[in-house]
Motif scaffolding. Structure first.
Motif, PDB file in Angstrom:
ATOM      1  N   GLU A 146      -4.490 -10.842  15.285  1.00 21.67           N
ATOM      2  CA  GLU A 146      -5.040 -12.037  14.641  1.00 21.67           C
ATOM      3  C   GLU A 146      -5.868 -11.658  13.400  1.00 21.67           C
ATOM      4  O   GLU A 146      -5.697 -12.245  12.328  1.00 21.67           O
ATOM      5  N   ALA A 147      -6.751 -10.663  13.568  1.00 20.30           N
ATOM      6  CA  ALA A 147      -7.596 -10.224  12.445  1.00 20.30           C
ATOM      7  C   ALA A 147      -6.742  -9.640  11.324  1.00 20.30           C
ATOM      8  O   ALA A 147      -6.993  -9.894  10.146  1.00 20.30           O
ATOM      9  N   ALA A 148      -5.704  -8.877  11.709  1.00 20.07           N
ATOM     10  CA  ALA A 148      -4.842  -8.255  10.701  1.00 20.07           C
ATOM     11  C   ALA A 148      -4.114  -9.322   9.885  1.00 20.07           C
ATOM     12  O   ALA A 148      -4.001  -9.205   8.656  1.00 20.07           O
ATOM     13  N   VAL A 170      -4.391  -9.602   5.876  1.00 26.07           N
ATOM     14  CA  VAL A 170      -3.192  -9.497   5.031  1.00 26.07           C
ATOM     15  C   VAL A 170      -3.074 -10.743   4.163  1.00 26.07           C
ATOM     16  O   VAL A 170      -2.805 -10.658   2.961  1.00 26.07           O
ATOM     17  N   LEU A 171      -3.311 -11.917   4.746  1.00 24.27           N
ATOM     18  CA  LEU A 171      -3.181 -13.151   3.965  1.00 24.27           C
ATOM     19  C   LEU A 171      -4.309 -13.301   2.950  1.00 24.27           C
ATOM     20  O   LEU A 171      -4.127 -13.920   1.905  1.00 24.27           O
ATOM     21  N   SER A 172      -5.470 -12.720   3.242  1.00 20.60           N
ATOM     22  CA  SER A 172      -6.592 -12.803   2.293  1.00 20.60           C
ATOM     23  C   SER A 172      -6.372 -11.870   1.097  1.00 20.60           C
ATOM     24  O   SER A 172      -6.920 -12.087   0.017  1.00 20.60           O
ATOM     25  N   GLY A 173      -5.578 -10.810   1.313  1.00 19.39           N
ATOM     26  CA  GLY A 173      -5.326  -9.861   0.231  1.00 19.39           C
ATOM     27  C   GLY A 173      -6.490  -8.929  -0.048  1.00 19.39           C
ATOM     28  O   GLY A 173      -6.446  -8.127  -0.975  1.00 19.39           O
ATOM     29  N   ARG A 174      -7.546  -8.995   0.767  1.00 22.11           N
ATOM     30  CA  ARG A 174      -8.740  -8.150   0.543  1.00 22.11           C
ATOM     31  C   ARG A 174      -8.682  -6.964   1.502  1.00 22.11           C
ATOM     32  O   ARG A 174      -9.046  -7.090   2.665  1.00 22.11           O
ATOM     33  N   PHE A 175      -8.215  -5.820   1.014  1.00 22.12           N
ATOM     34  CA  PHE A 175      -7.917  -4.685   1.904  1.00 22.12           C
ATOM     35  C   PHE A 175      -8.966  -3.589   1.923  1.00 22.12           C
ATOM     36  O   PHE A 175      -9.041  -2.827   2.866  1.00 22.12           O
ATOM     37  N   MET A 214     -13.766   2.412   3.063  1.00 23.27           N
ATOM     38  CA  MET A 214     -13.077   2.057   4.313  1.00 23.27           C
ATOM     39  C   MET A 214     -12.161   0.858   4.094  1.00 23.27           C
ATOM     40  O   MET A 214     -12.496  -0.076   3.361  1.00 23.27           O
ATOM     41  N   ASP A 215     -11.002   0.885   4.775  1.00 25.09           N
ATOM     42  CA  ASP A 215     -10.064  -0.243   4.755  1.00 25.09           C
ATOM     43  C   ASP A 215     -10.578  -1.386   5.617  1.00 25.09           C
ATOM     44  O   ASP A 215     -11.140  -1.154   6.690  1.00 25.09           O
ATOM     45  N   ALA A 216     -10.300  -2.594   5.191  1.00 25.95           N
ATOM     46  CA  ALA A 216     -10.667  -3.774   5.979  1.00 25.95           C
ATOM     47  C   ALA A 216      -9.972  -3.760   7.343  1.00 25.95           C
ATOM     48  O   ALA A 216     -10.560  -4.140   8.361  1.00 25.95           O
ATOM     49  N   LEU A 217      -8.717  -3.298   7.382  1.00 26.04           N
ATOM     50  CA  LEU A 217      -7.970  -3.278   8.653  1.00 26.04           C
ATOM     51  C   LEU A 217      -8.645  -2.347   9.666  1.00 26.04           C
ATOM     52  O   LEU A 217      -8.721  -2.656  10.852  1.00 26.04           O
ATOM     53  N   GLN A 218      -9.141  -1.210   9.204  1.00 25.12           N
ATOM     54  CA  GLN A 218      -9.858  -0.286  10.102  1.00 25.12           C
ATOM     55  C   GLN A 218     -11.126  -0.935  10.641  1.00 25.12           C
ATOM     56  O   GLN A 218     -11.433  -0.835  11.831  1.00 25.12           O
ATOM     57  N   ALA A 219     -11.865  -1.585   9.746  1.00 25.69           N
ATOM     58  CA  ALA A 219     -13.122  -2.218  10.158  1.00 25.69           C
ATOM     59  C   ALA A 219     -12.849  -3.304  11.201  1.00 25.69           C
ATOM     60  O   ALA A 219     -13.592  -3.442  12.175  1.00 25.69           O
ATOM     61  N   ALA A 220     -11.757  -4.052  11.012  1.00 27.96           N
ATOM     62  CA  ALA A 220     -11.422  -5.123  11.956  1.00 27.96           C
ATOM     63  C   ALA A 220     -11.140  -4.535  13.339  1.00 27.96           C
ATOM     64  O   ALA A 220     -11.600  -5.050  14.364  1.00 27.96           O
TER      65      ALA A 220
END
Ligand SMILES: *Cc1c(COP(=O)(O)O)cnc(C)c1O
Length: 368
Positions: free
Chosen positions: A23-25, A29-34, A233-239
């Motif tokens: 869900e977070a990913a 991805v849709l926000s485009g803020r990586f 750090m990547d946003a995906l890692q933080a999530a």
């Protein structure tokens, strides 16, 4: 045929967080803020709080955390940093990366962390910092180290890459020195879905410098006040890590339960081995045992389906990349660890049957 006991298995932990991560990913991805962004900021806030530190600066690996902390503390060319000889190679190569020189000292035979008694002979007029490591998840003697550092005007940067959540008298790993460095490599006690790291500190100035340095030294949009690099750090890692952080204490407690069972069961088998203390100062990233015939035991266990590891097969001064740096005193304990240490399987969801099985196989091979 018995099932294989893996060295590490985090599939159960990850199954638990996967639906929320998906869900977070999707959101990211849709926000485009990586890179950086709100997920990273939330993780920094919560991680700082979990360490009892004022600030946390998220980066893209534990190695980057060490480099950024050293740079932020102003450690560099012509300066020496005291490093334990038994640790992962990154502790020392990070010192080289900022242009400083590692000085190797031996570890304590009780904790396998930097031995405070080895500090005085390591001192020179170029000594700038001490970089203790909380090896295997066990806290180094931080009161001894910080006292020595205060007496000699040295900076202390903790390598806490193996000790997320370890504490002594309510103080957490990473919060004893001027800065603490964590890795979120997948196999660590708090592991990401890839690479990640964190610098924590109570020093507002150091935190501000670290935050700029990880982002090419950017002080405001388009202006570069410090010579930095890209350590973000990547946003995906933080999530992913945001979902796992609330479970860390519970998972560390589960590791301690495994360690207790090992202690109890292995005592009669490996009576020469010092049993690690099971308390809040240790989060058992690794459960180490020691034996003169380590390599033979390791292959015999492998043949019986028990996967083990060695941390680490060489002390730093025995690594070609680190030959020739100054050594203070002998490194006998580090060399013994390199020869005799064996890491048994340990992970939070390891069952007591699995622990029993490891002990059973170890008993069978140890005197063979
Ligand atoms: C894992 C580790 C590092 C490096 O962290 P990475 O995230 O792999 O760069 C540094 N020091 C120690 C003691 C480690 O265990």
């Amino acid at each position: 045929m018995n099932e294989t006991i893996p060295f590490l298995d985090y599939s159960e932990e990850h199954r638990l967080v996967l639906p929320n991560f998906i869900e977070a990913a999707s959101r990211i991805v849709l926000s485009g803020r990586f890179a950086l962004g709100p997920e990273v900021e939330a993780f920094e806030t919560d991680y700082a709080a979990s360490c009892g530190a004022k600030h946390a600066v998220a980066v893209n690996s534990g190695t980057s955390a060490l480099v950024v902390a050293l740079l932020a503390a102003g450690v560099g060319q012509g300066e020496e940093v005291i490093v334990p000889a038994m640790t992962f190679v990154a502790t020392a190569t990070a010192v080289l990366a900022v242009g400083a020189t590692p000085v190797l000292v031996d570890v304590s035979p009780e904790t396998f962390c930097l031995d405070v008694d080895r500090l005085p002979p390591a001192l020179s007029d170029r000594t700038r910092a001490i970089l203790p490591v909380h090896l295997y998840g066990q806290l180094a003697d931080m009161s001894g180290i910080t006292l020595f550092a205060q007496q000699h005007g040295l900076t202390v940067i903790e390598d806490a890459a193996q000790s997320h959540g370890a504490s002594r008298s309510g103080r957490k790993a990473g919060s004893f020195g001027d800065a603490g460095c964590f890795s979120f490599y997948p196999g660590k006690n708090l592991g990401g879905a890839g690479e990640g790291g964190m610098v924590v500190t109570n020093d507002t100035n150091l935190a501000a410098r670290a935050a700029k340095l990880r982002d090419w030294g950017q002080s405001k949009k388009g202006e570069y006040g410090l010579p930095g690099s890209n350590y973000r750090m990547d946003a995906l890692q933080a999530a992913f890590l945001n979902l796992k952080l609330p479970l860390l204490d519970e998972w560390n407690a589960a590791r301690r339960a495994v360690a207790s069972q090992y202690n109890e069961r292995l005592y009669p088998i490996l009576s020469v081995t010092s049993r690690p203390r099971v308390d809040e100062t240790n989060v058992f990233h690794i459960y180490p045992v020691f034996h003169r015939h380590r390599d033979r035991i390791r292959s015999a266990l492998a043949a019986r389906g028990v996967v083990t590891n060695v941390h680490y097969p060489k002390a730093l001064h025995q690594q070609p990349a680190l030959r020739g740096y100054r050594i203070a005193g002998d490194l006998a304990v580090s060399e013994m660890v390199a020869k005799e240490q064996l890491s048994l399987p340990i992970f939070p969801t390891m069952s007591s049957q699995q622990v029993d099985r490891v002990c059973h196989e170890l008993a069978a091979v140890v005197d063979a």
